[in-house]
Design a protein around this motif. Structure first.
Motif, PDB file in Angstrom:
ATOM      1  N   ASN A 164      48.050   9.919   6.734  1.00  0.00           N
ATOM      2  CA  ASN A 164      49.374  10.373   6.298  1.00  0.00           C
ATOM      3  C   ASN A 164      49.260  11.703   5.556  1.00  0.00           C
ATOM      4  O   ASN A 164      48.445  11.847   4.649  1.00  0.00           O
ATOM      5  CB  ASN A 164      50.022   9.343   5.366  1.00  0.00           C
ATOM      6  CG  ASN A 164      50.319   8.049   6.081  1.00  0.00           C
ATOM      7  OD1 ASN A 164      50.627   8.048   7.260  1.00  0.00           O
ATOM      8  ND2 ASN A 164      50.206   6.937   5.376  1.00  0.00           N
ATOM      9  N   GLY A 165      50.108  12.647   5.932  1.00  0.00           N
ATOM     10  CA  GLY A 165      50.164  13.916   5.221  1.00  0.00           C
ATOM     11  C   GLY A 165      49.095  14.918   5.605  1.00  0.00           C
ATOM     12  O   GLY A 165      48.981  15.968   4.973  1.00  0.00           O
TER      13      GLY A 165
ATOM     14  N   GLN B  56      45.073  11.914  -0.482  1.00  0.00           N
ATOM     15  CA  GLN B  56      45.124  11.075   0.719  1.00  0.00           C
ATOM     16  C   GLN B  56      43.750  10.943   1.370  1.00  0.00           C
ATOM     17  O   GLN B  56      43.384   9.862   1.845  1.00  0.00           O
ATOM     18  CB  GLN B  56      46.126  11.650   1.722  1.00  0.00           C
ATOM     19  CG  GLN B  56      47.590  11.528   1.297  1.00  0.00           C
ATOM     20  CD  GLN B  56      48.038  10.087   1.149  1.00  0.00           C
ATOM     21  OE1 GLN B  56      47.763   9.433   0.134  1.00  0.00           O
ATOM     22  NE2 GLN B  56      48.730   9.574   2.148  1.00  0.00           N
ATOM     23  N   LEU B  57      42.986  12.021   1.414  1.00  0.00           N
ATOM     24  CA  LEU B  57      41.635  11.961   1.986  1.00  0.00           C
ATOM     25  C   LEU B  57      40.746  11.001   1.193  1.00  0.00           C
ATOM     26  O   LEU B  57      39.977  10.225   1.779  1.00  0.00           O
ATOM     27  CB  LEU B  57      41.016  13.360   2.004  1.00  0.00           C
ATOM     28  CG  LEU B  57      41.615  14.366   2.995  1.00  0.00           C
ATOM     29  CD1 LEU B  57      41.052  15.760   2.733  1.00  0.00           C
ATOM     30  CD2 LEU B  57      41.347  13.956   4.435  1.00  0.00           C
ATOM     31  N   ILE B  58      40.877  11.050  -0.133  1.00  0.00           N
ATOM     32  CA  ILE B  58      40.068  10.158  -0.967  1.00  0.00           C
ATOM     33  C   ILE B  58      40.519   8.714  -0.787  1.00  0.00           C
ATOM     34  O   ILE B  58      39.692   7.807  -0.612  1.00  0.00           O
ATOM     35  CB  ILE B  58      40.163  10.569  -2.451  1.00  0.00           C
ATOM     36  CG1 ILE B  58      39.596  11.976  -2.656  1.00  0.00           C
ATOM     37  CG2 ILE B  58      39.402   9.566  -3.335  1.00  0.00           C
ATOM     38  CD1 ILE B  58      39.873  12.567  -4.033  1.00  0.00           C
ATOM     39  N   LYS B  59      41.831   8.477  -0.823  1.00  0.00           N
ATOM     40  CA  LYS B  59      42.344   7.113  -0.667  1.00  0.00           C
ATOM     41  C   LYS B  59      41.946   6.517   0.682  1.00  0.00           C
ATOM     42  O   LYS B  59      41.714   5.310   0.790  1.00  0.00           O
ATOM     43  CB  LYS B  59      43.875   7.110  -0.801  1.00  0.00           C
ATOM     44  CG  LYS B  59      44.371   7.266  -2.227  1.00  0.00           C
ATOM     45  CD  LYS B  59      45.892   7.178  -2.305  1.00  0.00           C
ATOM     46  CE  LYS B  59      46.380   7.209  -3.743  1.00  0.00           C
ATOM     47  NZ  LYS B  59      47.859   7.114  -3.832  1.00  0.00           N
ATOM     48  N   GLY B  60      41.885   7.372   1.700  1.00  0.00           N
ATOM     49  CA  GLY B  60      41.529   6.900   3.039  1.00  0.00           C
ATOM     50  C   GLY B  60      40.046   6.658   3.230  1.00  0.00           C
ATOM     51  O   GLY B  60      39.623   6.267   4.331  1.00  0.00           O
TER      52      GLY B  60
ATOM     53  N   TRP C 265      45.820   1.802  -1.586  1.00  0.00           N
ATOM     54  CA  TRP C 265      45.411   3.154  -1.179  1.00  0.00           C
ATOM     55  C   TRP C 265      45.342   3.252   0.345  1.00  0.00           C
ATOM     56  O   TRP C 265      45.806   4.221   0.938  1.00  0.00           O
ATOM     57  CB  TRP C 265      44.041   3.494  -1.764  1.00  0.00           C
ATOM     58  CG  TRP C 265      44.037   3.806  -3.227  1.00  0.00           C
ATOM     59  CD1 TRP C 265      45.060   3.636  -4.115  1.00  0.00           C
ATOM     60  CD2 TRP C 265      42.943   4.358  -3.977  1.00  0.00           C
ATOM     61  NE1 TRP C 265      44.675   4.031  -5.370  1.00  0.00           N
ATOM     62  CE2 TRP C 265      43.394   4.482  -5.330  1.00  0.00           C
ATOM     63  CE3 TRP C 265      41.656   4.742  -3.656  1.00  0.00           C
ATOM     64  CZ2 TRP C 265      42.565   4.978  -6.331  1.00  0.00           C
ATOM     65  CZ3 TRP C 265      40.830   5.251  -4.655  1.00  0.00           C
ATOM     66  CH2 TRP C 265      41.275   5.365  -5.981  1.00  0.00           C
ATOM     67  N   GLU C 266      44.738   2.251   0.949  1.00  0.00           N
ATOM     68  CA  GLU C 266      44.551   2.283   2.408  1.00  0.00           C
ATOM     69  C   GLU C 266      45.871   2.217   3.150  1.00  0.00           C
ATOM     70  O   GLU C 266      46.070   2.931   4.142  1.00  0.00           O
ATOM     71  CB  GLU C 266      43.633   1.133   2.833  1.00  0.00           C
ATOM     72  CG  GLU C 266      42.189   1.334   2.390  1.00  0.00           C
ATOM     73  CD  GLU C 266      41.302   0.146   2.643  1.00  0.00           C
ATOM     74  OE1 GLU C 266      40.069   0.288   2.507  1.00  0.00           O
ATOM     75  OE2 GLU C 266      41.819  -0.954   2.949  1.00  0.00           O
ATOM     76  N   MET C 267      46.787   1.392   2.673  1.00  0.00           N
ATOM     77  CA  MET C 267      48.094   1.320   3.332  1.00  0.00           C
ATOM     78  C   MET C 267      48.831   2.639   3.170  1.00  0.00           C
ATOM     79  O   MET C 267      49.508   3.109   4.094  1.00  0.00           O
ATOM     80  CB  MET C 267      48.912   0.164   2.754  1.00  0.00           C
ATOM     81  CG  MET C 267      50.276  -0.035   3.416  1.00  0.00           C
ATOM     82  SD  MET C 267      50.258  -0.207   5.231  1.00  0.00           S
ATOM     83  CE  MET C 267      49.320  -1.723   5.433  1.00  0.00           C
ATOM     84  N   SER C 268      48.687   3.278   2.017  1.00  0.00           N
ATOM     85  CA  SER C 268      49.349   4.549   1.755  1.00  0.00           C
ATOM     86  C   SER C 268      48.797   5.671   2.615  1.00  0.00           C
ATOM     87  O   SER C 268      49.547   6.517   3.117  1.00  0.00           O
ATOM     88  CB  SER C 268      49.190   4.916   0.270  1.00  0.00           C
ATOM     89  OG  SER C 268      49.540   6.264   0.028  1.00  0.00           O
ATOM     90  N   SER C 269      47.491   5.686   2.824  1.00  0.00           N
ATOM     91  CA  SER C 269      46.862   6.811   3.520  1.00  0.00           C
ATOM     92  C   SER C 269      46.593   6.544   4.997  1.00  0.00           C
ATOM     93  O   SER C 269      46.789   7.415   5.839  1.00  0.00           O
ATOM     94  CB  SER C 269      45.545   7.186   2.828  1.00  0.00           C
ATOM     95  OG  SER C 269      44.671   6.064   2.787  1.00  0.00           O
ATOM     96  N   LEU C 270      46.150   5.324   5.325  1.00  0.00           N
ATOM     97  CA  LEU C 270      45.756   5.000   6.696  1.00  0.00           C
ATOM     98  C   LEU C 270      46.789   4.170   7.448  1.00  0.00           C
ATOM     99  O   LEU C 270      46.736   4.069   8.672  1.00  0.00           O
ATOM    100  CB  LEU C 270      44.430   4.217   6.689  1.00  0.00           C
ATOM    101  CG  LEU C 270      43.247   4.862   5.968  1.00  0.00           C
ATOM    102  CD1 LEU C 270      42.079   3.889   5.913  1.00  0.00           C
ATOM    103  CD2 LEU C 270      42.834   6.149   6.665  1.00  0.00           C
ATOM    104  N   SER C 271      47.692   3.537   6.706  1.00  0.00           N
ATOM    105  CA  SER C 271      48.706   2.637   7.276  1.00  0.00           C
ATOM    106  C   SER C 271      48.106   1.337   7.818  1.00  0.00           C
ATOM    107  O   SER C 271      48.743   0.634   8.607  1.00  0.00           O
ATOM    108  CB  SER C 271      49.504   3.332   8.391  1.00  0.00           C
ATOM    109  OG  SER C 271      50.165   4.462   7.897  1.00  0.00           O
TER     110      SER C 271
END
Length: 477
Positions: free
Chosen positions: A119-120, A158-162, A314-320
């Protein structure tokens, strides 16, 4: 040898009707070529290649296409979860290995998540990240990509969260490094910082009265009665409450006049006495320990603003999708009557019937499912819900869908709208839904005499014992 009657039957009944439906030669050649390519892929390559190809199409992540459409995050998440149920693992996107799109890893029978799917993270940035490889450490990436403004702050988050930097260390520790990197600590504190220090609850109890002095000064400064040019000064007019506070804690030297029974005071004279009373606070603000306390609190606020939540969030926010455990993994299913959708009968169980307008109608046995919203379809009035057991399609009535999907806002006196509550069907929201299974869909439903009064509840929090904090009503304007 086949009889003439059989041949006529096959020709007239089977082949001729099909010929009327079949594609023209131009279409047939094209589709036949695609079918042969798919057969070749399925026959000669492991299944993970086929799954990767499907995932890339759903994500719009074709690196050979210069006109990629926006990533369909909901479809990607749904496809990933369905693959996981078939034993195909999707790996986190390694910053040095992940491609633009998704790549197969035959050795581990897994798919390497593509950077395009985050995401993003746009196409141009993905290409720049790949072009600047390799990265020897997290600090190396920050120095070359963030400090040079190629990667923006939100994109770094986002890169870190993913999990893109997990090869360089624990994800939480990597995030802590980045927050420390972007945080700009105060070098000294003055009275200009006192309001924020009060709001953060850092003022010792011994300065309780000084806090009241500070708020008093801030309050009376809003009521300017007159501005004096020579000598330069401002006159404040006090109401009854502020006049009483002045009489209790300050001298009468600052009082200049009385108008209609209200005190008029000089800012200049008041400030002299005020500054004396606040000298102890200024001394406290100058201490190294106070500065450290304040900066630590600001650092925690920076963390809360950018990095709060669990790894799963974090994963849901960044990777879905969840690479680690589902956010509801500890849900107390028995307490909330939650069932495994895939173990429910495909046709709902009728508990009783009644006659309405001359038509026999059924009341079905109700149950509940819980999960995270992955996607929604406004035209079909459905949402895609990721439960603990897999992906479920939830089918709503049009009105019910519209009610939970709408964004609730309020127009202020200035004409601007303030969003009070976003759609409950926003990707990442967690829902508890009451209803029954019908075929491959879950139908939200409640009845007047049922123990469940709401078809949908928004899960706000879940504690370590599996208890839920639920919101059952939409925010009202």
């Amino acid at each position: 040898m086949a009889s003439e009657n059989l041949l006529n039957y096959i020709w007239k009944t089977q082949i001729l009707p099909q010929a009327g439906y079949s594609f023209s030669r131009l279409h047939s050649v094209g589709y036949s070529l695609i079918a042969l390519q798919e057969m070749n892929l399925a026959h000669y390559y492991p299944q993970v290649y086929w799954n990767t190809a499907c995932l890339s199409v759903n994500a719009g992540a074709d690196e050979n296409n210069d006109d990629n459409k926006g990533t369909k995050y909901g479809k990607v998440a749904t496809a990933i979860e369905n693959m996981k149920r078939r034993g195909i693992q999707v790996d986190l996107p390694d910053i040095n290995k992940a491609g633009f799109g998704f790549k197969p890893n035959v050795e581990t029978n897994s798919i390497i998540f593509g950077l395009k799917g985050l995401n993003g993270i746009g196409d141009d940035l993905v290409h720049l990240i790949i072009e600047n490889r390799p990265y020897h450490s997290f600090e190396d990436f920050v120095n070359r990509m963030y400090d040079t403004k190629i990667v923006k702050k939100k994109q770094m988050i986002q890169l870190i969260k993913g999990g893109c930097f997990e090869a360089f260390g624990d994800r939480k520790e990597i995030m802590r490094k980045f927050i420390n990197h972007i945080f700009e600590p105060k070098e000294k504190l003055t009275m200009a910082n006192f309001k924020q220090i009060i709001e953060l609850g850092l003022v010792p109890e011994k300065f309780k009265l000084n806090v009241r002095f500070f708020r008093f000064k801030d309050y009376i400064s809003k009521f300017v009665y007159k501005t004096v040019q020579k000598p330069k000064d401002k006159l404040f007019i006090l109401d009854d409450i502020s006049a009483q506070f002045l009489n209790e804690h300050f001298s009468e030297e600052c009082i200049k006049d009385v108008v209609d029974g209200r005190l008029i005071i000089s800012e200049k004279q008041f400030k002299k006495e005020y500054d004396k009373k606040m000298e102890c606070v200024k001394e406290w603000l100058s201490q190294e320990e106070t500065l450290k306390l304040f900066n630590n609190q600001l650092l925690e606020l920076e963390w809360e603003a950018n990095a709060s939540g669990t790894i799963s969030e974090w994963e849901m926010s960044s990777l879905s999708f969840y690479h680690s455990e589902h956010e509801l993994v500890h849900l107390n299913k028995d307490k909330y009557g939650v069932s495994n959708f895939f173990e429910l009968p495909e046709e709902p169980i009728v508990v009783k019937t009644y006659i309405s307008k001359g038509i026999e109608r059924s009341i079905f046995e109700l149950t509940r499912i819980a999960g995270t919203v992955l996607d929604k379809d406004k035209n079909k009035h459905t949402i895609t819900l990721l439960t603990l057991e897999g992906v479920v399609t939830v089918k709503f009535y049009a009105g019910n869908f519209s009610w939970y999907n709408k964004q609730i806002s309020e127009k202020g006196s200035d004409g601007k709208k303030t969003i009070l509550e976003s759609s409950w069907f926003t990707r990442g929201n967690k829902l508890l839904i009451t209803g029954f299974r019908r075929g491959n869909q879950f139908i939200p439903r409640t009845y007047k005499d049922s123990i469940y009064k709401h078809t949908v509840a928004l899960i706000k929090e879940i504690d370590h014992e599996g208890n839920l904090s639920l919101q059952t009503e939409r925010t009202m304007v």
